[in-house]
Design a protein around this motif. Sequence first.
Motif, PDB file in Angstrom:
ATOM      1  N   GLU A  36      -2.426  -5.114   2.535  1.00  0.00           N
ATOM      2  CA  GLU A  36      -3.003  -3.795   2.269  1.00  0.00           C
ATOM      3  C   GLU A  36      -1.915  -2.753   1.974  1.00  0.00           C
ATOM      4  OE1 GLU A  36      -5.382  -0.755   5.097  1.00  0.00           O
ATOM      5  OE2 GLU A  36      -6.253  -2.760   4.955  1.00  0.00           O
ATOM      6  N   ASN A  37      -0.739  -2.896   2.585  1.00  0.00           N
ATOM      7  CA  ASN A  37       0.336  -1.908   2.458  1.00  0.00           C
ATOM      8  C   ASN A  37       1.488  -2.374   1.570  1.00  0.00           C
ATOM      9  OD1 ASN A  37      -0.246   0.475   4.389  1.00  0.00           O
ATOM     10  ND2 ASN A  37      -0.912  -1.371   5.481  1.00  0.00           N
ATOM     11  N   ARG A  38       1.238  -3.426   0.803  1.00  0.00           N
ATOM     12  CA  ARG A  38       2.303  -4.027   0.001  1.00  0.00           C
ATOM     13  C   ARG A  38       2.995  -3.011  -0.914  1.00  0.00           C
ATOM     14  NH1 ARG A  38       1.773  -9.933  -2.804  1.00  0.00           N
ATOM     15  NH2 ARG A  38       3.957 -10.116  -3.424  1.00  0.00           N
ATOM     16  N   LYS A  39       2.247  -2.276  -1.711  1.00  0.00           N
ATOM     17  CA  LYS A  39       2.831  -1.295  -2.644  1.00  0.00           C
ATOM     18  C   LYS A  39       3.499  -0.150  -1.879  1.00  0.00           C
ATOM     19  CE  LYS A  39       2.159  -3.065  -6.650  1.00  0.00           C
ATOM     20  NZ  LYS A  39       3.296  -3.900  -7.024  1.00  0.00           N
ATOM     21  N   HIS A  40       2.894   0.267  -0.766  1.00  0.00           N
ATOM     22  CA  HIS A  40       3.426   1.352   0.056  1.00  0.00           C
ATOM     23  C   HIS A  40       4.797   0.985   0.641  1.00  0.00           C
ATOM     24  CE1 HIS A  40       3.735   4.310   3.264  1.00  0.00           C
ATOM     25  NE2 HIS A  40       3.621   3.372   4.176  1.00  0.00           N
ATOM     26  N   GLU A  42       6.845  -1.593  -0.426  1.00  0.00           N
ATOM     27  CA  GLU A  42       7.754  -2.229  -1.387  1.00  0.00           C
ATOM     28  C   GLU A  42       9.075  -1.481  -1.616  1.00  0.00           C
ATOM     29  OE1 GLU A  42       6.774  -2.773  -5.788  1.00  0.00           O
ATOM     30  OE2 GLU A  42       6.151  -4.676  -4.864  1.00  0.00           O
ATOM     31  N   PRO A  43       9.072  -0.145  -1.773  1.00  0.00           N
ATOM     32  CA  PRO A  43      10.345   0.547  -2.029  1.00  0.00           C
ATOM     33  C   PRO A  43      11.328   0.499  -0.863  1.00  0.00           C
ATOM     34  CG  PRO A  43       8.460   1.977  -2.528  1.00  0.00           C
ATOM     35  CD  PRO A  43       7.930   0.761  -1.832  1.00  0.00           C
ATOM     36  N   PRO A  46      12.842  -5.613   1.797  1.00  0.00           N
ATOM     37  CA  PRO A  46      13.359  -6.679   0.934  1.00  0.00           C
ATOM     38  C   PRO A  46      12.222  -7.274   0.101  1.00  0.00           C
ATOM     39  CG  PRO A  46      13.630  -7.242   3.276  1.00  0.00           C
ATOM     40  CD  PRO A  46      12.936  -5.931   3.216  1.00  0.00           C
ATOM     41  N   VAL A  47      12.568  -7.966  -0.973  1.00  0.00           N
ATOM     42  CA  VAL A  47      11.563  -8.685  -1.760  1.00  0.00           C
ATOM     43  C   VAL A  47      10.998  -9.788  -0.862  1.00  0.00           C
ATOM     44  CG1 VAL A  47      11.198 -10.151  -3.772  1.00  0.00           C
ATOM     45  CG2 VAL A  47      12.709  -8.147  -3.935  1.00  0.00           C
ATOM     46  N   ARG A  48       9.684  -9.847  -0.783  1.00  0.00           N
ATOM     47  CA  ARG A  48       9.019 -10.813   0.102  1.00  0.00           C
ATOM     48  C   ARG A  48       8.433 -11.963  -0.708  1.00  0.00           C
ATOM     49  NH1 ARG A  48      10.653  -9.147   5.133  1.00  0.00           N
ATOM     50  NH2 ARG A  48       9.964  -7.039   5.615  1.00  0.00           N
ATOM     51  N   PRO A  49       8.540 -13.215  -0.191  1.00  0.00           N
ATOM     52  CA  PRO A  49       7.855 -14.325  -0.860  1.00  0.00           C
ATOM     53  C   PRO A  49       6.343 -14.168  -0.686  1.00  0.00           C
ATOM     54  CG  PRO A  49       8.781 -15.048   1.225  1.00  0.00           C
ATOM     55  CD  PRO A  49       9.256 -13.631   1.012  1.00  0.00           C
ATOM     56  N   GLU A  50       5.572 -14.773  -1.575  1.00  0.00           N
ATOM     57  CA  GLU A  50       4.107 -14.666  -1.486  1.00  0.00           C
ATOM     58  C   GLU A  50       3.588 -15.145  -0.132  1.00  0.00           C
ATOM     59  OE1 GLU A  50       1.920 -13.055  -3.445  1.00  0.00           O
ATOM     60  OE2 GLU A  50       3.751 -12.426  -4.483  1.00  0.00           O
ATOM     61  N   SER A  51       4.250 -16.142   0.461  1.00  0.00           N
ATOM     62  CA  SER A  51       3.803 -16.679   1.752  1.00  0.00           C
ATOM     63  C   SER A  51       3.837 -15.629   2.864  1.00  0.00           C
ATOM     64  CB  SER A  51       4.656 -17.885   2.147  1.00  0.00           C
ATOM     65  OG  SER A  51       6.014 -17.490   2.290  1.00  0.00           O
ATOM     66  N   PHE A  52       4.680 -14.599   2.707  1.00  0.00           N
ATOM     67  CA  PHE A  52       4.783 -13.530   3.702  1.00  0.00           C
ATOM     68  C   PHE A  52       3.435 -12.826   3.892  1.00  0.00           C
ATOM     69  CE2 PHE A  52       5.702  -9.131   4.970  1.00  0.00           C
ATOM     70  CZ  PHE A  52       6.617  -9.307   6.004  1.00  0.00           C
ATOM     71  N   PHE A  53       2.630 -12.793   2.830  1.00  0.00           N
ATOM     72  CA  PHE A  53       1.372 -12.058   2.847  1.00  0.00           C
ATOM     73  C   PHE A  53       0.181 -12.923   3.239  1.00  0.00           C
ATOM     74  CE2 PHE A  53       4.388  -9.995   0.054  1.00  0.00           C
ATOM     75  CZ  PHE A  53       4.373  -8.698   0.556  1.00  0.00           C
ATOM     76  N   THR A  54       0.464 -14.122   3.761  1.00  0.00           N
ATOM     77  CA  THR A  54      -0.601 -15.033   4.203  1.00  0.00           C
ATOM     78  C   THR A  54      -0.584 -15.162   5.720  1.00  0.00           C
ATOM     79  OG1 THR A  54       0.769 -17.032   4.151  1.00  0.00           O
ATOM     80  CG2 THR A  54      -0.314 -16.376   2.072  1.00  0.00           C
ATOM     81  N   ALA A  55      -1.725 -15.525   6.286  1.00  0.00           N
ATOM     82  CA  ALA A  55      -1.810 -15.742   7.732  1.00  0.00           C
ATOM     83  C   ALA A  55      -0.853 -16.859   8.160  1.00  0.00           C
ATOM     84  CB  ALA A  55      -3.241 -16.063   8.139  1.00  0.00           C
ATOM     85  N   GLU A  56      -0.745 -17.902   7.338  1.00  0.00           N
ATOM     86  CA  GLU A  56       0.152 -19.017   7.670  1.00  0.00           C
ATOM     87  C   GLU A  56       1.611 -18.544   7.688  1.00  0.00           C
ATOM     88  OE1 GLU A  56      -2.111 -19.095   5.121  1.00  0.00           O
ATOM     89  OE2 GLU A  56      -3.636 -20.264   6.191  1.00  0.00           O
ATOM     90  N   GLY A  57       1.981 -17.759   6.680  1.00  0.00           N
ATOM     91  CA  GLY A  57       3.340 -17.236   6.618  1.00  0.00           C
ATOM     92  C   GLY A  57       3.644 -16.319   7.789  1.00  0.00           C
ATOM     93  N   GLN A  58       2.668 -15.492   8.156  1.00  0.00           N
ATOM     94  CA  GLN A  58       2.868 -14.600   9.298  1.00  0.00           C
ATOM     95  C   GLN A  58       2.898 -15.384  10.616  1.00  0.00           C
ATOM     96  OE1 GLN A  58       3.739 -11.333   9.618  1.00  0.00           O
ATOM     97  NE2 GLN A  58       4.084 -11.536   7.420  1.00  0.00           N
ATOM     98  N   ALA A  59       2.107 -16.432  10.727  1.00  0.00           N
ATOM     99  CA  ALA A  59       2.128 -17.250  11.948  1.00  0.00           C
ATOM    100  C   ALA A  59       3.521 -17.845  12.147  1.00  0.00           C
ATOM    101  CB  ALA A  59       1.077 -18.350  11.862  1.00  0.00           C
ATOM    102  N   GLU A  60       4.115 -18.327  11.065  1.00  0.00           N
ATOM    103  CA  GLU A  60       5.462 -18.893  11.134  1.00  0.00           C
ATOM    104  C   GLU A  60       6.484 -17.811  11.501  1.00  0.00           C
ATOM    105  OE1 GLU A  60       8.321 -20.968   7.900  1.00  0.00           O
ATOM    106  OE2 GLU A  60       6.249 -21.725   7.956  1.00  0.00           O
ATOM    107  N   ARG A  61       6.347 -16.658  10.872  1.00  0.00           N
ATOM    108  CA  ARG A  61       7.257 -15.539  11.145  1.00  0.00           C
ATOM    109  C   ARG A  61       7.122 -15.079  12.602  1.00  0.00           C
ATOM    110  NH1 ARG A  61       6.125 -10.120  10.667  1.00  0.00           N
ATOM    111  NH2 ARG A  61       7.975  -8.808  10.653  1.00  0.00           N
TER     112      ARG A  61
END
Length: 192
Positions: A36-40, A42-43, A46-61
Amino acid sequence: MHGRHMELQHEKIAGGVILRPLAAADAFALASAYTENRKHLEPWEPVRPESFFTAEGQAERIDGLLRQFAEGALVPWVFEAPDGRIVGAITLSGISHGPFCSSYLGYWVAADQQNKGLASSAVEQVCRIARDTVGLHRIEASTLTDNTGSQRVLAKCGFEVIGLAPDYLHINGEWRDCRLFQRVLHDHAPVP
């Protein structure tokens, strides 16, 4: 003090929002908040991989963050709105004891929660916890030179400018200069 021995409470910050420890169950809500806050954000990030924006990626993080918490190297919190949404996060990272007795502070607040006092209130709470529970002497923070909003929050919370670091962080695809801040929490000798 190691994370597994640290009791962190839920703390009220501004507008009914709760500052609470990050939990493994937050993966879906955190992925939603970042999406929801990706564009907000972004400036400022760091550049985030697409997986960062998934529940699976966040679970790992989150798993990695909680492991660092258990080792005493990091303390992660989220901002939970009254409706249960995550609307920000704040972290003490790089925790060092001994003669340095310091850590780094990082935080973000959702686009729809700007200018409500959340960041200032959370930074104050985290500084108190860093001093009284984690046992730190100082906290360091950095902002991009043009991030005046974060600079105002830090100044309001007693952080002082300690310098300018050229090419300090790789943000939004390029090396960026940062203004460095610190807040000294107390002048006691470190606990051996």
